[in-house]
Scaffold this motif. Structure first.
Motif: not given
Length: 111
Positions: A8-37
């Motif tokens: 079940i764990g392996i199927i869940a990981v594979i399903a999220s990798a196949l079905l999940g969104p793959k668009k990463g923007s600059r804001a999504k990929l930016m590191p953060y620390e407790s809401g602080n830029d």
């Protein structure tokens, strides 16, 4: 049971990798620390990091440990020796020290 849970764990990981969104923007990929830029005047540059987050975490740990300790104590109270009451009382006093420290620091004041 082990194979079913691993499957079940392996199927869940594979399903999220196949079905999940793959668009990463600059804001999504930016590191953060407790809401602080961290790049623009955030943590470690000109602004002091608020300790309030750590104190809230300490408050959670104090009450989480209390629950984890008292549940088995309450479940087996009739079978425990008499000194278990004094051990529990000592534990409550130690928790009160942490609770009053948090009150003194003003963690429960959200202004």
């Amino acid at each position: 049971m082990l194979l079913a849970s691993l499957g079940i764990g392996i199927i869940a990981v594979i399903a999220s990798a196949l079905l999940g969104p793959k668009k990463g923007s600059r804001a999504k990929l930016m590191p953060y620390e407790s809401g602080n830029d961290p790049e623009h005047g955030g943590v470690g540059t000109s602004q002091r990091f608020p300790v309030h987050f750590y104190l809230v975490a300490m408050l959670f740990i104090v009450f989480d440990i209390e629950t984890a300790f008292f549940y088995p104590l309450a479940a087996a109270y009739q079978q425990l020796p008499k000194f278990a009451f004094f051990e529990a009382l000592t534990f409550v006093l130690l928790l009160l020290v942490g609770y009053f420290y948090i009150l003194k620091k003003g963690v429960v004041e959200w202004t």
